[in-house]
Design a protein around this motif. Structure first.
Motif, PDB file in Angstrom:
ATOM      1  N   ASN A  77       0.803  -1.466  -0.159  1.00 62.41           N
ATOM      2  CA  ASN A  77       0.179  -0.174   0.073  1.00 62.41           C
ATOM      3  C   ASN A  77       1.116   1.487  -0.153  1.00 62.41           C
ATOM      4  N   PRO A  78       1.430   1.878  -1.082  1.00 67.27           N
ATOM      5  CA  PRO A  78       1.751   2.909  -1.622  1.00 67.27           C
ATOM      6  C   PRO A  78       1.419   4.466  -0.468  1.00 67.27           C
ATOM      7  N   ARG A  79       0.290   4.325   0.616  1.00 63.95           N
ATOM      8  CA  ARG A  79       0.050   5.518   1.327  1.00 63.95           C
ATOM      9  C   ARG A  79       0.808   5.271   2.471  1.00 63.95           C
ATOM     10  N   ILE A  80       0.343   3.680   3.150  1.00 63.08           N
ATOM     11  CA  ILE A  80       1.064   3.285   4.760  1.00 63.08           C
ATOM     12  C   ILE A  80       2.571   3.340   4.415  1.00 63.08           C
ATOM     13  N   ALA A  81       3.160   2.514   3.130  1.00 63.91           N
ATOM     14  CA  ALA A  81       4.552   2.909   2.910  1.00 63.91           C
ATOM     15  C   ALA A  81       4.942   4.087   2.759  1.00 63.91           C
ATOM     16  N   LEU A  82       4.580   5.223   2.339  1.00 69.48           N
ATOM     17  CA  LEU A  82       4.912   6.739   2.266  1.00 69.48           C
ATOM     18  C   LEU A  82       4.683   7.697   3.655  1.00 69.48           C
ATOM     19  N   TYR A  83       3.881   7.502   4.324  1.00 68.57           N
ATOM     20  CA  TYR A  83       3.407   7.596   5.801  1.00 68.57           C
ATOM     21  C   TYR A  83       4.533   7.237   6.798  1.00 68.57           C
ATOM     22  N   THR A  84       4.697   5.425   6.717  1.00 64.65           N
ATOM     23  CA  THR A  84       6.298   4.848   7.699  1.00 64.65           C
ATOM     24  C   THR A  84       7.322   5.861   6.871  1.00 64.65           C
ATOM     25  N   LEU A  85       7.753   5.742   5.673  1.00 69.96           N
ATOM     26  CA  LEU A  85       8.928   6.760   5.904  1.00 69.96           C
ATOM     27  C   LEU A  85       8.952   8.072   6.190  1.00 69.96           C
ATOM     28  N   LEU A  86       7.843   8.932   5.762  1.00 74.82           N
ATOM     29  CA  LEU A  86       7.528  10.272   5.898  1.00 74.82           C
ATOM     30  C   LEU A  86       8.499  10.349   7.819  1.00 74.82           C
ATOM     31  N   SER A  87       7.711   9.653   7.992  1.00 72.71           N
ATOM     32  CA  SER A  87       7.565   9.423   9.924  1.00 72.71           C
ATOM     33  C   SER A  87       8.878   9.060  10.351  1.00 72.71           C
ATOM     34  N   ASN A  91      24.297  -6.290  10.352  1.00 74.58           N
ATOM     35  CA  ASN A  91      25.145  -5.570  10.535  1.00 74.58           C
ATOM     36  C   ASN A  91      24.773  -4.220  10.786  1.00 74.58           C
ATOM     37  N   MET A  92      23.594  -3.585  11.323  1.00 73.21           N
ATOM     38  CA  MET A  92      23.632  -2.431  11.904  1.00 73.21           C
ATOM     39  C   MET A  92      23.709  -1.234  12.909  1.00 73.21           C
ATOM     40  N   ASN A  93      23.573  -0.265  12.831  1.00 70.69           N
ATOM     41  CA  ASN A  93      23.281   0.599  14.174  1.00 70.69           C
ATOM     42  C   ASN A  93      22.244   0.290  14.868  1.00 70.69           C
ATOM     43  N   PRO A  94      22.612  -0.429  15.966  1.00 73.26           N
ATOM     44  CA  PRO A  94      20.289  -0.909  16.442  1.00 73.26           C
ATOM     45  C   PRO A  94      20.169   0.600  17.524  1.00 73.26           C
ATOM     46  N   ARG A  95      21.202   1.365  17.870  1.00 73.96           N
ATOM     47  CA  ARG A  95      20.371   2.606  17.691  1.00 73.96           C
ATOM     48  C   ARG A  95      19.264   3.018  16.526  1.00 73.96           C
ATOM     49  N   ILE A  96      20.229   3.496  16.013  1.00 75.25           N
ATOM     50  CA  ILE A  96      19.471   4.184  14.546  1.00 75.25           C
ATOM     51  C   ILE A  96      18.177   3.532  14.437  1.00 75.25           C
ATOM     52  N   ALA A  97      18.768   1.905  14.069  1.00 76.75           N
ATOM     53  CA  ALA A  97      17.236   1.322  13.643  1.00 76.75           C
ATOM     54  C   ALA A  97      16.198   1.098  14.792  1.00 76.75           C
ATOM     55  N   LEU A  98      16.736   1.512  16.084  1.00 76.56           N
ATOM     56  CA  LEU A  98      15.848   1.869  17.383  1.00 76.56           C
ATOM     57  C   LEU A  98      14.765   2.648  16.819  1.00 76.56           C
ATOM     58  N   TYR A  99      15.439   4.367  16.852  1.00 77.78           N
ATOM     59  CA  TYR A  99      14.730   5.265  16.749  1.00 77.78           C
ATOM     60  C   TYR A  99      14.230   5.362  15.377  1.00 77.78           C
ATOM     61  N   THR A 100      14.132   4.587  14.134  1.00 80.81           N
ATOM     62  CA  THR A 100      13.951   5.085  12.857  1.00 80.81           C
ATOM     63  C   THR A 100      11.994   4.517  13.177  1.00 80.81           C
ATOM     64  N   LEU A 101      12.351   2.180  13.557  1.00 79.20           N
ATOM     65  CA  LEU A 101      12.176   2.216  14.422  1.00 79.20           C
ATOM     66  C   LEU A 101      10.251   2.543  14.994  1.00 79.20           C
ATOM     67  N   LEU A 102      11.030   2.794  16.001  1.00 76.54           N
ATOM     68  CA  LEU A 102       9.801   3.514  16.867  1.00 76.54           C
ATOM     69  C   LEU A 102       9.302   5.330  16.255  1.00 76.54           C
ATOM     70  N   SER A 103       9.905   5.757  15.572  1.00 77.68           N
ATOM     71  CA  SER A 103       8.857   6.866  15.465  1.00 77.68           C
ATOM     72  C   SER A 103       8.709   6.814  13.754  1.00 77.68           C
ATOM     73  N   SER A 104       9.047   5.639  12.987  1.00 75.70           N
ATOM     74  CA  SER A 104       8.202   5.398  12.423  1.00 75.70           C
ATOM     75  C   SER A 104       6.336   5.031  12.191  1.00 75.70           C
ATOM     76  N   VAL A 105       6.143   4.735  12.818  1.00 76.37           N
ATOM     77  CA  VAL A 105       4.558   4.051  13.294  1.00 76.37           C
ATOM     78  C   VAL A 105       3.594   4.862  14.201  1.00 76.37           C
ATOM     79  N   ARG A 106       4.772   6.457  14.267  1.00 77.35           N
ATOM     80  CA  ARG A 106       3.849   7.406  14.839  1.00 77.35           C
ATOM     81  C   ARG A 106       2.415   8.409  13.889  1.00 77.35           C
ATOM     82  N   TRP A 107       2.543   8.236  13.047  1.00 79.34           N
ATOM     83  CA  TRP A 107       1.719   8.545  12.008  1.00 79.34           C
ATOM     84  C   TRP A 107       0.438   7.811  12.347  1.00 79.34           C
TER      85      TRP A 107
END
Lengths: 197, 197
Positions: A146-156, B144-160
């Motif tokens: 779903n491109p909308r989900i992908a976009l929001y996840t990316l930007l967020s 093998n990635m930076n775990p802190r960068i991965a974490l922040y990206t993960l947590l941030s990404s679902v905020r939308w």
DNA sequence: CCTACCGATCGGTAGG
DNA sequence: CCTACCGATCGGTAGG
């Protein structure tokens, strides 16, 4: 920007305070103290507190929009376009400038008709971004998602960089860019590891 | 929660207003009107505006913390633990409850000593999450990635998802969960497509 | 849970 | 760019 006008300085300091305390909790007296004058004197350079927020939000919104036009109508592949746009977001969010935080977190304090105008700009930006992702899917470069989900996840996902400006010593922006790009494009799982259940 | 006390109702309505207008821009008179009483009457149920924010932030922080303890000390593989935690974040952020938005966006208005206590809880949570990611890397499950960068990206990404509660009709939570999980675990690129330049 | 009211502070203006 | 000041509104209290 050859010479920093007083207005320019006021807006910069306001952005810093808005990021730190929020728009509503920042008073014109706070701002005046930061700039080194009395509150009443601010009004020789700006019309109102509201005007400052407008200038911050729209100046950055215009930056995003014009970059989008450039990328959208270019000849790159969808994947390359997406990479360019993600790089733009990482760049802007990891600058020490408080503008990004203020636009992202305080736009809701805009008043009409500016608020609607701002949201329309954002909507157009998102629409074009989604269209690029959809083109990637149609061309078989990108998975059918779903491109909308992908976009929001990316930007967020790159927003946390806003709050990380103080720790920019540990990793430089290019390092972060590489990590995030890899994460999005090919995931965090090692290929040989079987995870689906 | 068998019976909703008046205090409980006040906090719920406050959370809704804080999400909509921000903590500072929400007045006790706004809140009183929403609950259907006079501003002065609120103080028979709560001590101060500040107390309301405390209750909101800490109740959700405790939810995250206790779930983390459960997952952290379980026998699942690192990847499974991460999947469980991402699912938790998606679940909480996509509930129509305004608590998540308020905790995420308004915690900066907490005052000492609560602010420090809150940040300490968050720091512990992040530390444990990073540790899980690191274990996954050590075991070869995760790149093998930076775990802190991965974490922040993960947590941030679902905020939308917080801002999407009104449009929950289009896709249900499970759909979204599947999309996001796939995006993070194996990326958005089709495997046969060569993108690195 | 209300009426009545408080000291403080807000964004902004007048006039120089 | 300042002093002096404005009407409005803030979070909260007294007393019933």
């Amino acid at each position: 920007m050859i010479k920093k006008s007083k207005k320019h300085i006021i807006i910069e300091e306001a952005a810093r305070l808005f990021r730190e305390k929020g728009y509503s909790a920042t008073t014109m007296r706070d701002l005046a103290a930061q700039v080194g004058m009395e509150a009443a004197s601010l009004y020789n350079h700006i019309k109102s507190k509201e005007e400052i927020l407008n200038e911050i939000c729209f100046s950055l919104a215009r930056t995003y929009s014009s970059k989008m036009q450039e990328v959208y109508y270019s000849d790159y592949t969808p994947i390359s376009k997406i990479k360019k746009l993600i790089a733009l977001h990482i760049q802007i969010n990891s600058m020490s400038s408080p503008l990004a935080t203020v636009m992202n977190d305080e736009w809701k304090h805009l008043t009409e008709p500016c608020k609607t105008e701002f949201l329309d700009m954002r909507k157009k930006y998102e629409y074009q971004f989604i269209d690029i992702i959809q083109q990637g899917i149609d061309k078989g470069e990108i998975k059918n998602m779903n491109p909308r989900i992908a976009l929001y996840t990316l930007l967020s996902s790159v927003r946390w960089l806003q709050h990380w400006y103080h720790a920019n010593q540990e990793h430089n922006v290019n390092d972060i860019k590489k990590n995030i790009m890899e994460l999005f494009l090919s995931g965090m799982i090692e290929n040989q590891y079987e995870w689906k259940n």
